[in-house]
Scaffold this active site. Sequence first.
Site, short mmCIF file in Angstrom:
data_model
loop_
_atom_site.label_atom_id
_atom_site.label_comp_id
_atom_site.label_asym_id
_atom_site.label_seq_id
_atom_site.Cartn_x
_atom_site.Cartn_y
_atom_site.Cartn_z
N LYS A 91 0.81 -1.20 0.00
CA LYS A 91 0.00 0.00 0.00
C LYS A 91 0.85 1.27 0.00
CE LYS A 91 -3.50 -2.12 2.98
NZ LYS A 91 -4.08 -2.06 4.35
N GLY A 92 2.09 1.16 0.53
CA GLY A 92 2.87 2.34 0.87
C GLY A 92 3.08 3.36 -0.24
N GLU B 53 8.12 2.52 -5.70
CA GLU B 53 8.14 2.07 -4.30
C GLU B 53 8.24 3.28 -3.37
OE1 GLU B 53 7.37 0.16 -2.11
OE2 GLU B 53 8.85 -1.41 -1.74
N ASP B 54 7.73 3.13 -2.15
CA ASP B 54 7.79 4.22 -1.19
C ASP B 54 9.17 4.35 -0.55
OD1 ASP B 54 7.52 1.79 0.11
OD2 ASP B 54 5.85 2.41 1.40
N ASP C 68 14.57 -0.39 2.35
CA ASP C 68 15.24 -0.54 3.64
C ASP C 68 16.26 -1.67 3.51
OD1 ASP C 68 15.90 -0.82 6.30
OD2 ASP C 68 13.88 -1.04 7.03
N LYS D 165 16.88 3.98 2.52
CA LYS D 165 17.69 3.86 3.74
C LYS D 165 18.86 2.93 3.42
CE LYS D 165 14.15 2.82 6.73
NZ LYS D 165 13.47 2.70 8.04
N VAL E 129 10.04 5.96 9.48
CA VAL E 129 9.27 7.15 9.11
C VAL E 129 7.82 6.79 8.73
CG1 VAL E 129 11.21 8.61 8.43
CG2 VAL E 129 10.23 7.02 6.77
N ASP F 97 3.19 3.82 6.72
CA ASP F 97 2.34 3.56 7.90
C ASP F 97 3.11 3.10 9.12
OD1 ASP F 97 3.04 0.95 6.88
OD2 ASP F 97 1.44 0.15 8.13
N ARG G 39 -0.81 6.93 7.16
CA ARG G 39 -0.52 6.98 5.73
C ARG G 39 -1.00 8.29 5.11
NH1 ARG G 39 0.95 1.84 3.96
NH2 ARG G 39 -0.01 0.08 5.02
P1 5GP Z 1 12.63 -3.75 2.63
O1 5GP Z 1 12.10 -5.00 2.02
O2 5GP Z 1 13.52 -2.95 1.70
O3 5GP Z 1 13.30 -4.01 3.96
O4 5GP Z 1 11.42 -2.85 3.04
C1 5GP Z 1 10.56 -2.30 2.14
C2 5GP Z 1 9.21 -2.05 2.79
O5 5GP Z 1 9.30 -1.96 4.21
C3 5GP Z 1 8.64 -0.74 2.34
O6 5GP Z 1 7.85 -0.89 1.20
C4 5GP Z 1 7.82 -0.33 3.54
O7 5GP Z 1 6.53 -0.88 3.46
C5 5GP Z 1 8.52 -0.94 4.73
N1 5GP Z 1 9.40 0.03 5.40
C6 5GP Z 1 10.75 0.07 5.43
N2 5GP Z 1 11.20 1.10 6.15
C7 5GP Z 1 10.10 1.76 6.59
C8 5GP Z 1 9.91 2.95 7.37
O8 5GP Z 1 10.84 3.65 7.81
N3 5GP Z 1 8.61 3.31 7.59
C9 5GP Z 1 7.56 2.60 7.12
N4 5GP Z 1 6.35 3.06 7.41
N5 5GP Z 1 7.70 1.49 6.39
C10 5GP Z 1 8.97 1.07 6.12
#
Ligand code: 5GP
Length: 175
Positions: A40-41, A95-96, A99, A127, A149, A155, A161
């Site tokens: 959803k992000g 993508e939002d 991480d 990040k 964040v 969220d 959101r």
């Molecule tokens: P990854 O798979 O790269 O670890 O994470 C990606 C997803 O994790 C993002 O699409 C998001 O939904 C969530 N996410 C990662 N960091 C954050 C953050 O700082 N805040 C929020 N709200 N969601 C995050």
Amino acid sequence: MIIGKPFLTTEQIQNKVKELADEISRDYEGQEILVVGILKGAFMFLSDIVKLIQVPMDLDFLVASSYIKTQSAGEMQIHADLREDIRGRHVLLIEDIVDTGITLNYLHKLLMERNPASLKICTFLDKKSCRKVEVDLDYIGYQIPDHYVVGYGLDYENKYRNLPYIAVFKEESAK
Ligand code: 5GP
């Protein structure tokens, strides 16, 4: 107070979205693209950026998650797959935030198996210091430090959101 003052203001967000949209429009000039929002992000970033991208496009959505509360579960779940056939098409993933990279690493592999003509990734936030797996990002809005964040689509337990800005969230203050 659950959430502090904006970490990125509405104005900073909108300026960056315009910059990204201009870059994307230049890179894809003369081509038609398929924009894929990762929900959803990414819904708010997606709806802002598509209004400013100047090339013809189709839209589709993927609902995916790898997160439980503020910690990466490290396991991917696809809740809803694409409806479009991406074979031979220029796909731009929106993508939002990236991480650990687990989500996009997984989605990139999944979508490449479907033989798109090209596959690029645009993320609003990155990040980079938190990366666990490699992922190539083509368009990045802001590099941010290792904060959790919320706002602008992001969220905490499906809340916040709708904030028009991005703020740092501190879990302990939610109690
Ligand atoms: P990854 O798979 O790269 O670890 O994470 C990606 C997803 O994790 C993002 O699409 C998001 O939904 C969530 N996410 C990662 N960091 C954050 C953050 O700082 N805040 C929020 N709200 N969601 C995050």
